[in-house]
Scaffold this active site. Structure first.
Site, mmCIF file in Angstrom:
data_model
loop_
_atom_site.group_PDB
_atom_site.id
_atom_site.type_symbol
_atom_site.label_atom_id
_atom_site.label_comp_id
_atom_site.label_asym_id
_atom_site.label_seq_id
_atom_site.Cartn_x
_atom_site.Cartn_y
_atom_site.Cartn_z
ATOM 1 N N HIS A 1 -3.349 4.746 0.291
ATOM 2 C CA HIS A 1 -1.923 4.207 -0.114
ATOM 3 C C HIS A 1 -1.196 5.063 -0.967
ATOM 4 C CE1 HIS A 1 -2.723 2.438 -4.269
ATOM 5 N NE2 HIS A 1 -3.776 1.798 -3.479
ATOM 6 N N ASP B 1 1.768 4.300 -2.780
ATOM 7 C CA ASP B 1 2.299 3.614 -3.749
ATOM 8 C C ASP B 1 1.424 3.459 -5.310
ATOM 9 O OD1 ASP B 1 0.888 1.791 -2.414
ATOM 10 O OD2 ASP B 1 2.057 0.238 -3.274
ATOM 11 N N ASP C 1 -5.404 5.388 -9.086
ATOM 12 C CA ASP C 1 -5.020 4.502 -8.030
ATOM 13 C C ASP C 1 -3.667 4.844 -7.467
ATOM 14 O OD1 ASP C 1 -5.086 2.156 -6.321
ATOM 15 O OD2 ASP C 1 -4.955 0.804 -7.909
ATOM 16 N N GLU D 1 1.236 -1.218 -0.980
ATOM 17 C CA GLU D 1 -0.217 -1.674 -1.365
ATOM 18 C C GLU D 1 -0.607 -2.617 -2.442
ATOM 19 O OE1 GLU D 1 -4.577 -2.222 -2.473
ATOM 20 O OE2 GLU D 1 -2.928 -1.195 -3.524
ATOM 21 N N GLU D 2 0.277 -2.106 -3.626
ATOM 22 C CA GLU D 2 0.191 -2.596 -4.898
ATOM 23 C C GLU D 2 1.143 -4.085 -5.188
ATOM 24 O OE1 GLU D 2 -2.210 -1.934 -6.938
ATOM 25 O OE2 GLU D 2 -2.454 0.223 -6.871
ATOM 26 N N GLU E 1 -9.871 4.393 -1.771
ATOM 27 C CA GLU E 1 -9.590 3.679 -3.387
ATOM 28 C C GLU E 1 -10.766 4.074 -4.193
ATOM 29 O OE1 GLU E 1 -7.497 1.451 -4.340
ATOM 30 O OE2 GLU E 1 -6.585 0.574 -2.417
ATOM 31 N N HIS F 1 -4.446 1.024 -13.066
ATOM 32 C CA HIS F 1 -3.305 0.265 -13.625
ATOM 33 C C HIS F 1 -2.903 0.333 -15.177
ATOM 34 C CE1 HIS F 1 -3.290 -2.704 -9.585
ATOM 35 N NE2 HIS F 1 -3.447 -1.293 -9.631
#
Lengths: 372, 372
Positions: free
Chosen positions: B80, B82, B110, B140-141, B169, B347
């Site tokens: 992903h 984003d 991530d 995705e987030e 991932e 994150h």
């Protein structure tokens, strides 16, 4: 008199010599939601001023009137002037007739019928058996720190001196002695946050709070008999919250408990008891108010009970909810609740009171205060 | 190359033939918080268009590129574009040198280092051993219903056809097979409201919820082995709320539970299990997403595992959190997670990834896709 004839919506004066229903309606029909008691307090003060047997005092919207006959004993009769907000239930209306007449409207139960009884007797009884202090106060239906009675306790404790007090809160015409105390505490159960996909790396605070609920569920509250009145206790979780998101093992769960305790326990004893029941958990006391002993053994109280029983009233029972009798108790004045109206109807939109009950309370108080 | 020399804050083009660190930094330095992926998606599409061995497709901010070599098998490699919001951690910076170099900044874990690896290989490998579909997707987030991959599954399921899929991932360079499923349910425990001074006239819903917590606390989650990977389950209360006021016995308590279940259970089996554990309570399923089987027995997967082990990577483990591999699984495509970066740093403001890990993942995938 149960007339339903049209009448002015808001009375501009109180005739304390009027019949009891007329006076009760007049008192109810002046809106006096907490914080807005001025108009009614002014009417009360204006109506009492001409009574030459009374000294009239005022603090804010609290009016105090007292005799000074040099009697051996002084009793205090008190009621609050304020109500919860009006819900399109004013002006008052009457249904039924004669012994079945019922007065409907805001304050008819909590507690302007009681106020009307006190006002009527204050004006009529120029030479009561005991010296009497009549107290009409503001801000009862709101946060305790706004209480007009609390303010007078602080500023003019001498205004409330007496051997025995009767609070005219609704008791459906029975004597409710003293009151239970109440304590609020917060129990914080900690945990360790973690992603819920790896829950074993954390500690679930909500699961851990299960033990708090388990103890509360297993708890068997006591019933304490004082002066032959049964004070039934209770210990309840009243609020619970925990967790931050649906994918996080919660690191905190908070349970608020409310302990209603017999007046034989001090506030400190109540705190110690809750800490004992919840031993091992972090218990933070949010507030605590001790109860009030019924004091029915006091000579003035005995005479009062006799008068009520003599007028056909029921045997005294314990008051379970906390009321302002505790403020008198804290001043060393034993106190009971006694007034017209079913307390379960208080604050309801369909608040209503049998007129016969207003009259019975009036008759019992009159008999007591005019006894030989 | 671990230079810390000044560079433009936001790249205006992606050079897919650049060294891996340069390309990774370029991909990271284009902010692409969920909902704001357009600029990066445009750069990806523009960089892939000149690759004549690839057919390039686009839907919204998802870019798909695929070979058409007529190989016996097709594999899908996806990542992903984003990230979660930037926290003053862009542009990227590098600390350390050579084998100790670490790249810091939003997305380095991530999962833009993974995206850079895929982009580099997509451009370089003109004749891979299997046909390859490269997928770079948006959203995705955020909430699952916004997922770019979910949108493509719905609109263009043919774009995702394949025998095996690798999702880039972060797994710290190890293979994490499949994923656990996840279920959220709400348990509503009723009570009967009462004034807390007369608690025995009510039924305390918070006390009654103690039994729910008791069962969750006593619950021993299973660990299910599939393809020699251990899927560790979990059943947790994640949210709780109840009560309306400190003087009212609560008439409702609500517990939200989260069940993480092995991919061998279907969604329906997971629901039945939670209902069984909480039998006697009202269980409302809020959402459920089945997991994904690791599919490591598939020939394409075996070749992939061999390549990773051959490059010195660790033995495969089970993926516990739910990831988009489940979307491939739902299409009948076995899938694994494999990418650079420690997932525990995802994150975080101090998100960072060893450059050597980016290179190791790149080398393993390259070895797999160029095997004889």
């Amino acid at each position: 008199m149960t007339s339903t004839a049209p009448r002015p919506a808001v009375p501009t004066g109180l005739d304390l010599s009027a019949d009891l229903l007329t006076l009760t309606r007049a008192v109810c029909d002046v809106p006096s939601v907490s914080g807005d008691e001025r108009a009614l307090a002014d009417l009360v003060e204006t109506a009492l001023r001409p009574c030459t047997h009374l000294e009239v005092l005022r603090d804010g919207d609290t009016v105090v009137a007292r005799t000074a006959l040099g009697r051996a004993r002084r009793v205090v009769l008190a009621g609050h002037l304020d109500t919860v907000p009006v819900a399109a239930n004013l002006p008052t209306r009457v249904t039924g007739e004669g012994p079945d007449a019922v007065l409907w409207g805001r304050g008819t139960v909590d507690m302007k019928a009681g106020v009307a009884v006190l006002l009527s007797l204050a004006a009529e009884l120029t030479t009561p058996s005991d010296d009497v202090t009549w107290v009409f106060y503001d801000h009862e239906e709101v946060a305790a720190d706004l209480s007009g009675l609390g303010r007078v306790v602080e500023r003019h404790p001498d205004w409330l001196v007496g051997d025995f007090a009767v609070l005219g809160e609704p008791t459906a015409g029975g004597i409710e002695g003293g009151c239970n105390g109440t304590l609020r505490a917060r129990v914080v159960v900690p945990g360790v946050a973690a992603h819920s996909a790896r829950a074993w790396t954390g500690v679930n605070a909500i699961h851990a709070a299960g033990e708090v609920l388990r103890r509360l569920e297993a708890y068997r509250p006591a019933t304490v008999s004082i002066d032959r009145l049964d004070y039934r206790e209770g210990l309840n979780a009243v609020l619970i919250s925990g967790g931050t998101a649906a994918n996080v093992v919660p690191d905190r769960c908070e349970v608020t408990v409310n302990y209603r305790f017999a007046p034989s326990r001090t506030a400190d004893e109540a705190i110690a008891h809750v800490r004992e029941v919840l031993a091992g958990f972090d218990v933070e006391v949010l507030d605590v108010a001790a109860g009030a002993l019924p004091g029915l053994g006091h000579p003035a109280a005995r005479a009062f009970v006799s008068a009520v029983l003599g007028a056909g009233g029921p045997a005294p029972t314990a008051k379970l909810g906390w009321t302002d009798v505790a403020r008198f108790s804290a001043l060393g004045v034993p106190a009971v609740n006694f007034g017209p109206g079913d307390p379960l109807l208080a604050h309801r939109d369909d608040e209503r009171c049998p007129v016969a009950q207003v009259e019975a309370v009036h008759a019992a108080l009159r008999a007591w205060l005019t006894r030989a």
